[in-house]
Design an enzyme around this catalytic site. Sequence first.
Site, short mmCIF file in Angstrom:
data_model
loop_
_atom_site.label_atom_id
_atom_site.label_comp_id
_atom_site.label_asym_id
_atom_site.label_seq_id
_atom_site.Cartn_x
_atom_site.Cartn_y
_atom_site.Cartn_z
CG ASP A 85 58.36 64.54 77.78
OD1 ASP A 85 57.04 64.00 77.41
OD2 ASP A 85 59.13 64.88 78.03
CG ASP A 106 53.07 59.63 82.46
OD1 ASP A 106 52.14 58.28 82.48
OD2 ASP A 106 53.75 59.83 82.60
CD GLU A 136 54.19 56.48 79.52
OE1 GLU A 136 54.51 57.72 79.33
OE2 GLU A 136 54.33 55.72 80.04
CG HIS A 207 57.96 59.17 75.47
ND1 HIS A 207 58.10 59.98 76.22
CD2 HIS A 207 56.79 58.94 74.93
CE1 HIS A 207 57.01 60.68 76.44
NE2 HIS A 207 56.30 60.11 75.33
N GLY A 208 62.09 57.99 74.87
CA GLY A 208 64.12 57.54 75.25
C GLY A 208 64.39 57.39 73.77
CB SER A 210 68.94 59.32 74.31
OG SER A 210 68.78 60.44 74.11
CG ASN A 229 59.06 62.44 73.26
OD1 ASN A 229 58.83 62.64 72.06
ND2 ASN A 229 58.34 62.57 74.18
CB THR A 232 69.81 60.68 77.53
OG1 THR A 232 68.45 60.90 78.66
CG2 THR A 232 70.91 60.34 77.74
P1 13P Z 1 65.61 60.28 76.55
O1 13P Z 1 66.40 60.76 77.24
O2 13P Z 1 66.06 59.15 76.74
O3 13P Z 1 65.98 61.00 75.35
O4 13P Z 1 64.38 60.01 76.60
C1 13P Z 1 63.59 61.60 75.76
C2 13P Z 1 61.91 61.54 76.60
O5 13P Z 1 61.39 60.86 76.47
C3 13P Z 1 61.60 62.36 77.17
O6 13P Z 1 59.98 62.46 76.70
#
Ligand code: 13P
Length: 287
Positions: A85, A106, A136, A207-208, A210, A229, A232
């Site tokens: 990642d 990345d 990306e 990504h992100g 969460s 992904n 968090t």
């Molecule tokens: P979060 O921690 O916000 O869930 O994002 C994880 C992520 O995008 C890892 O590449």
Amino acid sequence: MKLVNIKAMLEKARKNNYAIPHININNLEWTKAALLAAQAKNSPLIIGTSEGALKYMGGLKTVYNLVLNLIEFLKITVPIALHLDHGSYETCKDALKTGYSSVMYDGSKEDFLLNLEKTREIVALAKTTNATVEAEVGQIGGEEDGVIGNGEIADPEKAKKLADTGIACLAAGIGNIHGIYPPSWQSLNFEVLEQISKKTGIPLVLHGGSGIPKEQIQKAIKLGISKINVNTELQQANAAAVSEFVLSGKIKQGKNFDPRKLLAPGTKAIQLLVEDKIVEFGSENRA
Ligand code: 13P
């Protein structure tokens, strides 16, 4: 069972309107929890390791062997990919050499032409081991020193150029943020997501993952997101379960000081939340 790359699983997901969870692992317990969740829900899974997690867990070889050996030990039969990642150029090369079945290069902080050139090089290298590459475009946002950034929204023209390098999937900055979304955050940029999806025709990565409302996740999947992904939210679930074990006084009972007992509630919480994500993203029974 051997590791698989992410090409076939993501193309199938894109065609059938669901997404594969990419679960960032942080330790042995996390890895077991993620693998057991995938098996329980009969779902393909992408195990992701950031460079920070790699350093913490003992490097590429340790993690590669851990994942492969756990697949065998736990009798996991669903397709599992091991993915780097947010890798640097050098770590991507090392991961491919070690046996990772997929890497994310990345280059989003590089000048675009350099990002393009290096992505092309990593794609060529990955082909030699039948591995896949994620690139990306734009940038995933985040909060820094109280200043809330929306992240650089991806340019569809640049997305097309990256897609043409032969990558398996593309992470795009569409207003998404790593970590906890600030209360002022409103929404993903669906207009740009749709443009990029139409222009590139390849699976896209969110990504992100969460803390994004379920309706937005569903809309994003419909518009071309095939890999989501998550890290968090799982960290929060683990921390809450272990805290409860300690603060409720359970840790004082019997031999609950044994790390295998102390960490068990967190591991269970991670597994249950990964199972929920599999159901939410629609990859249940898609192994
Ligand atoms: P979060 O921690 O916000 O869930 O994002 C994880 C992520 O995008 C890892 O590449």
